[in-house]
Motif scaffolding. Structure first.
Motif, PDB file in Angstrom:
ATOM      1  N   ALA A   1      -4.314   1.624   3.103  1.00 40.10           N
ATOM      2  CA  ALA A   1      -3.931   1.625   4.514  1.00 40.10           C
ATOM      3  C   ALA A   1      -3.671   3.072   4.512  1.00 40.10           C
ATOM      4  O   ALA A   1      -2.910   3.790   3.584  1.00 40.10           O
ATOM      5  N   ASP A   2      -4.083   3.749   5.522  1.00 42.79           N
ATOM      6  CA  ASP A   2      -3.985   5.052   6.083  1.00 42.79           C
ATOM      7  C   ASP A   2      -4.537   6.209   5.306  1.00 42.79           C
ATOM      8  O   ASP A   2      -5.175   7.209   5.807  1.00 42.79           O
ATOM      9  N   VAL A   3      -4.664   5.933   3.787  1.00 41.77           N
ATOM     10  CA  VAL A   3      -5.330   6.994   3.159  1.00 41.77           C
ATOM     11  C   VAL A   3      -6.890   6.688   3.326  1.00 41.77           C
ATOM     12  O   VAL A   3      -7.725   7.818   3.742  1.00 41.77           O
TER      13      VAL A   3
ATOM     14  N   THR B   1       0.755  -1.246  -0.137  1.00 44.47           N
ATOM     15  CA  THR B   1       0.065   0.143  -0.085  1.00 44.47           C
ATOM     16  C   THR B   1       0.778   1.340  -0.054  1.00 44.47           C
ATOM     17  O   THR B   1       0.521   2.081  -0.815  1.00 44.47           O
ATOM     18  N   HIS B   2       2.017   1.321   0.557  1.00 43.22           N
ATOM     19  CA  HIS B   2       2.909   2.386   0.709  1.00 43.22           C
ATOM     20  C   HIS B   2       4.178   1.899   1.512  1.00 43.22           C
ATOM     21  O   HIS B   2       4.324   0.984   2.275  1.00 43.22           O
ATOM     22  N   ARG B   3       5.012   2.799   1.658  1.00 41.46           N
ATOM     23  CA  ARG B   3       6.440   2.383   2.150  1.00 41.46           C
ATOM     24  C   ARG B   3       6.541   2.431   3.788  1.00 41.46           C
ATOM     25  O   ARG B   3       7.689   1.888   4.034  1.00 41.46           O
ATOM     26  N   ASP B   4       5.382   3.084   4.582  1.00 35.89           N
ATOM     27  CA  ASP B   4       5.722   3.031   5.795  1.00 35.89           C
ATOM     28  C   ASP B   4       5.972   1.976   6.671  1.00 35.89           C
ATOM     29  O   ASP B   4       5.398   1.009   6.338  1.00 35.89           O
ATOM     30  N   TRP B   5       6.996   2.141   7.523  1.00 38.98           N
ATOM     31  CA  TRP B   5       7.483   0.906   8.288  1.00 38.98           C
ATOM     32  C   TRP B   5       6.653   0.019   9.050  1.00 38.98           C
ATOM     33  O   TRP B   5       6.649  -1.072   8.939  1.00 38.98           O
ATOM     34  N   ASP B   6       5.319   0.703   9.448  1.00 41.04           N
ATOM     35  CA  ASP B   6       4.406  -0.076  10.283  1.00 41.04           C
ATOM     36  C   ASP B   6       3.471  -0.752   9.086  1.00 41.04           C
ATOM     37  O   ASP B   6       2.637  -1.588  10.005  1.00 41.04           O
ATOM     38  N   HIS B   7       3.666  -0.859   7.926  1.00 46.11           N
ATOM     39  CA  HIS B   7       2.632  -1.566   7.281  1.00 46.11           C
ATOM     40  C   HIS B   7       3.666  -2.457   6.295  1.00 46.11           C
ATOM     41  O   HIS B   7       3.118  -3.563   6.017  1.00 46.11           O
ATOM     42  N   ALA B   8       4.648  -1.944   5.755  1.00 46.72           N
ATOM     43  CA  ALA B   8       5.631  -2.643   4.684  1.00 46.72           C
ATOM     44  C   ALA B   8       6.616  -3.453   5.167  1.00 46.72           C
ATOM     45  O   ALA B   8       7.432  -4.016   4.484  1.00 46.72           O
TER      46      ALA B   8
ATOM     47  N   ALA C   1      -1.480  12.011  -1.280  1.00 42.83           N
ATOM     48  CA  ALA C   1      -2.027  12.116   0.076  1.00 42.83           C
ATOM     49  C   ALA C   1      -1.197  11.089   1.113  1.00 42.83           C
ATOM     50  O   ALA C   1      -0.946   9.990   0.689  1.00 42.83           O
ATOM     51  N   HIS C   2      -0.949  11.624   2.238  1.00 39.55           N
ATOM     52  CA  HIS C   2      -0.272  10.756   3.264  1.00 39.55           C
ATOM     53  C   HIS C   2       1.042  10.475   2.838  1.00 39.55           C
ATOM     54  O   HIS C   2       2.045  10.849   3.669  1.00 39.55           O
ATOM     55  N   ALA C   3       1.477   9.988   1.772  1.00 34.32           N
ATOM     56  CA  ALA C   3       2.915   9.265   1.516  1.00 34.32           C
ATOM     57  C   ALA C   3       2.519   9.563  -0.242  1.00 34.32           C
ATOM     58  O   ALA C   3       1.494   9.472  -0.670  1.00 34.32           O
TER      59      ALA C   3
HETATM   60 ZN   LIG Z   1       1.371   5.402   6.616  1.00 40.56          ZN
END
Ligand SMILES: [Zn+2]
Length: 343
Positions: A234-236, A97-104, A215-217
């Motif tokens: 995720a997050d958006v 969904t995107h690169r953020d550490w808590d998801h990816a 948006a967001h990232a």
């Molecule tokens: Zn995120």
């Protein structure tokens, strides 16, 4: 480590015993609750899996599994074992969904069988730390010896908690560049990237990734499962929950939710908290439009930010999580964007 060995040699047997007891107590107190994990069927062969406050989804086909975010290594190992027991097919695709550490984070667990797909901007976000930016103000506070770096012993807060994920070159010190890159060192980089949209097919099933803009990232994708009439973001996309922030500006959030809303779906599956339906996504989009119109009207009427925050109550969204805690900050963000001075 050496310091500990020397200290231990000087301790008597009794004090070693009590030290051991203390360590056991301390580790017991520090040990976290076992994570809340589970797998719920959404429809057909599409499932939503939970790790505490984070969620991912996966689609099972006769030829293997197409999954979204791995979340972290420990959860990914748990999920891999569940796949083996329940479905007996390997993961063929990990769609980020995107690169953020808590998801990816944690995708390496599936690297033996999977292709990893993400938006092209993920590669930029995961590139090695570049340049030598100065430490940000909060990191400067940690830098007790003022060498412009944060040693492991100096780190506090998020940097202490995720030190190894910040420490790209594993030298036990984090630099301004490593902090600016973020705690993404356990994110397995996409092996395939795309720009606007990308479809994977496997075992007679399809999943399409659509780029959501900034948006967001700047590397967010929504996953669309056309046969299951489901989307995952995720997050958006949030359901009955206001976004944490509206960065970089509210227009990007309206664009992203408009992109999602244009897809054909019934199941709106999120990376956090509640899932919902297309109607819920429509409400989230309407919140963004209402806050934009409300702030614009306030500015047009010559009201101050404080006045707008007081009068633009957005009561229609009172039942949303974060309505009480986040609305004023959203109004401020929209106000500053419209005045041409975004934070
Ligand atoms: Zn995120």
């Amino acid at each position: 480590m050496e310091g500990n060995t020397i200290m231990t040699k000087r301790l008597t047997a009794t004090s070693i015993l009590s030290l051991c007891a203390l360590l056991v107590l301390a580790s017991g107190a520090a040990a976290q609750q076992p994570p809340t994990r589970g797998i719920v069927n959404v429809t057909g062969q599409l499932y939503r899996a939970q790790n505490n406050n984070h969620y991912t989804v996966f689609l099972v086909t006769p030829e293997g599994i197409i999954m979204s975010d791995p979340i972290n290594r420990d959860f990914a190992r748990w999920l891999k074992a569940e796949y083996a027991t329940r479905f007996k097919v390997p993961v063929r695709y990990v769609l980020y969904t995107h690169r953020d550490w808590d998801h990816a984070s944690g995708g390496v667990v599936f690297a033996d069988t999977a292709e990893f797909v993400g938006h092209r901007n993920m590669l930029t976000a995961l590139a090695p730390p570049a340049g030598s930016p100065a430490l940000a103000p909060d990191a400067v506070k940690m830098d007790a010896n003022r060498n412009g770096l944060v040693e492991r012993s100096e780190a506090t807060g998020a940097i202490a908690e995720r030190f190894d994920m910040f420490d790209y070159n594993r030298d036990a010190v984090v630099s301004g560049a490593e902090i600016a890159r973020g705690s993404v060192s356990d994110v397995y980089a996409p092996t395939t990237t795309y720009i606007d949209r990308h479809t994977v097919t496997l075992g007679g099933k399809r999943v399409t990734m659509h780029y959501l803009g900034i948006a967001h990232a700047d590397d967010s994708s929504v996953l669309h499962f056309p046969d299951e009439r489901a989307v995952f973001s995720a997050d958006v996309m949030q359901i009955k929950r206001l976004p944490g922030g509206l960065a970089p500006h509210v227009g990007s959030w309206i664009d992203a939710l408009t992109t999602i809303n244009a897809l054909d779906f019934e199941h709106a599956l999120t990376g956090h908290a509640l899932s919902g339906t297309k109607k819920d996504v429509g409400e989230s989009l309407r919140y963004l439009e209402d806050i934009s119109k409300g702030v614009a009207a306030g500015i047009g009427a010559g009201r101050s930010l404080a006045e707008i925050q007081k009068t633009l109550t957005l009561d229609a969204y009172k039942g949303f999580e974060r309505w009480d805690t986040t609305r004023a900050a959203h109004i401020e963000a929209v106000y500053l964007t419209m005045r041409g001075t975004p934070k």
